[in-house]
Design a protein around this motif. Structure first.
Motif, PDB file in Angstrom:
ATOM      1  N   GLU A 153       0.834  -1.212   0.000  1.00 23.88           N
ATOM      2  CA  GLU A 153       0.000   0.000   0.000  1.00 23.88           C
ATOM      3  C   GLU A 153       0.864   1.254   0.000  1.00 23.88           C
ATOM      4  O   GLU A 153       1.960   1.271   0.561  1.00 23.88           O
ATOM      5  CB  GLU A 153      -0.907   0.019   1.236  1.00 23.88           C
ATOM      6  N   HIS A 178      -4.926   6.586  -1.065  1.00 21.82           N
ATOM      7  CA  HIS A 178      -4.096   5.412  -0.811  1.00 21.82           C
ATOM      8  C   HIS A 178      -4.447   4.310  -1.795  1.00 21.82           C
ATOM      9  O   HIS A 178      -5.460   4.384  -2.498  1.00 21.82           O
ATOM     10  CB  HIS A 178      -4.202   4.946   0.644  1.00 21.82           C
ATOM     11  N   HIS A 233      -4.984   0.211  -2.950  1.00 21.38           N
ATOM     12  CA  HIS A 233      -5.339  -1.155  -2.565  1.00 21.38           C
ATOM     13  C   HIS A 233      -4.670  -2.072  -3.586  1.00 21.38           C
ATOM     14  O   HIS A 233      -5.230  -2.314  -4.651  1.00 21.38           O
ATOM     15  CB  HIS A 233      -6.859  -1.355  -2.598  1.00 21.38           C
ATOM     16  N   SER A 259     -12.363   0.251   3.736  1.00 20.07           N
ATOM     17  CA  SER A 259     -12.391  -0.831   4.716  1.00 20.07           C
ATOM     18  C   SER A 259     -12.663  -0.241   6.101  1.00 20.07           C
ATOM     19  O   SER A 259     -12.707   0.982   6.273  1.00 20.07           O
ATOM     20  CB  SER A 259     -11.037  -1.533   4.725  1.00 20.07           C
ATOM     21  N   ASP A 306      -9.945   1.992   6.993  1.00 22.26           N
ATOM     22  CA  ASP A 306     -10.042   3.246   6.228  1.00 22.26           C
ATOM     23  C   ASP A 306     -11.133   4.154   6.809  1.00 22.26           C
ATOM     24  O   ASP A 306     -10.982   5.380   6.871  1.00 22.26           O
ATOM     25  CB  ASP A 306     -10.368   2.961   4.760  1.00 22.26           C
ATOM     26  N   HIS A 330      -8.192  -4.733   7.632  1.00 27.61           N
ATOM     27  CA  HIS A 330      -8.601  -4.086   6.386  1.00 27.61           C
ATOM     28  C   HIS A 330      -9.696  -4.927   5.748  1.00 27.61           C
ATOM     29  O   HIS A 330      -9.449  -5.741   4.855  1.00 27.61           O
ATOM     30  CB  HIS A 330      -7.391  -3.990   5.454  1.00 27.61           C
TER      31      HIS A 330
HETATM   32 ZN   LIG Z   1      -7.755   0.936   2.277  1.00 31.71          ZN
END
Ligand SMILES: [Zn+2]
Length: 252
Positions: free
Chosen positions: A102, A157, A159, A167, A170, A224
């Protein structure tokens, strides 16, 4: 991505901006200086939180994380983002993308005439895995924003293996952003899936649910994973442009 203390700083910083008409005033600078002191204290605090696993207590204790006050999405002020921001993010993070790690960055900019313009992308020093990313030098980012009069507007960000969604971890991160600025955006790049890009925010009626979950469920936002209920939505207030400059600031 985890921005434990940035969420708190964003909240404090945005409150200061709301309070003062001019970001050049002496009182504004004094307040920001106070935040800086809190930030330094927070580093130690966050280390302790990591040690004790007491994240839910951290959120419960911090009045600065009160939910933002604009309940109606139709009242959201527009956020303009140049599409080159995403291109730059992918280009700079190509090593991460290649290795399924990530990658994350903070998006900031200005508010003029009721419109947020994303002018800067700050790349923090960071640690990442296939499904996590953690900024390490948030104080440097805060300093840069302060010196350049920039408001935090959101974050981006990747994935590497999963689809584009928010998620539970997140959601926990974005809660901090959106509690400070209701227009805050979370951009997710998912290069291995279609669509490859998602631009999200937490649903207005989900902010309280997430706050409750953070307080009552110590496991919320640790992994996540998808939440049982969809607590986020696509942003309808974001406009992608093609003629604005994005300043990429690599703080690694
Ligand atoms: Zn994420």
């Amino acid at each position: 991505m985890c921005y434990v203390f940035n969420a708190r700083l964003v909240a404090l910083y945005t409150n200061v901006i709301k309070k003062h008409n001019s970001i050049n005033s002496t009182t504004y600078r004094r307040d920001v200086f106070d935040i800086r002191k809190i930030a330094e204290q927070s580093i130690t605090e966050c280390e302790n939180i990591k040690d004790s696993g007491g994240l839910e207590k951290f959120y419960k204790d911090k009045k600065s994380l009160n939910v933002a006050t604009q309940p109606n999405p139709s009242q959201l002020r527009p956020v303009r983002i140049d599409s080159s921001l995403v291109d730059s993010f992918i280009k700079i993070g190509q090593d991460h993308f290649r290795n399924d790690i990530e990658f994350c960055a903070t998006i900031c900019g200005t508010l003029k005439n009721g419109i947020f313009d994303c002018t800067h992308m700050l790349i923090p020093r960071q640690e990442g895995t296939e499904n996590s990313c953690c900024a390490l030098n948030e104080l440097d980012m805060f300093d840069y924003q302060y010196k350049n009069n920039l408001i935090t507007i959101g974050w981006i960000h990747s994935h590497p293996t999963q689809t584009a969604f928010l998620s539970s971890v997140d959601l926990r991160t974005h809660f901090g952003y959106q509690s400070s600025l209701n227009e805050a955006v979370a951009i997710v790049c998912a290069p291995k899936h279609v669509p490859k890009l998602g631009v999200f925010r937490i649903k207005d009626d989900a902010l309280d649910k997430i706050r409750r979950l953070m307080v009552t469920n110590p496991n919320f936002g640790i992994r996540h994973e998808h939440t049982n209920e969809v607590l986020f939505e696509k942003c309808s207030h974001v406009q992608f442009t093609t003629n604005q400059n994005i300043n990429v600031v690599d703080l690694r």
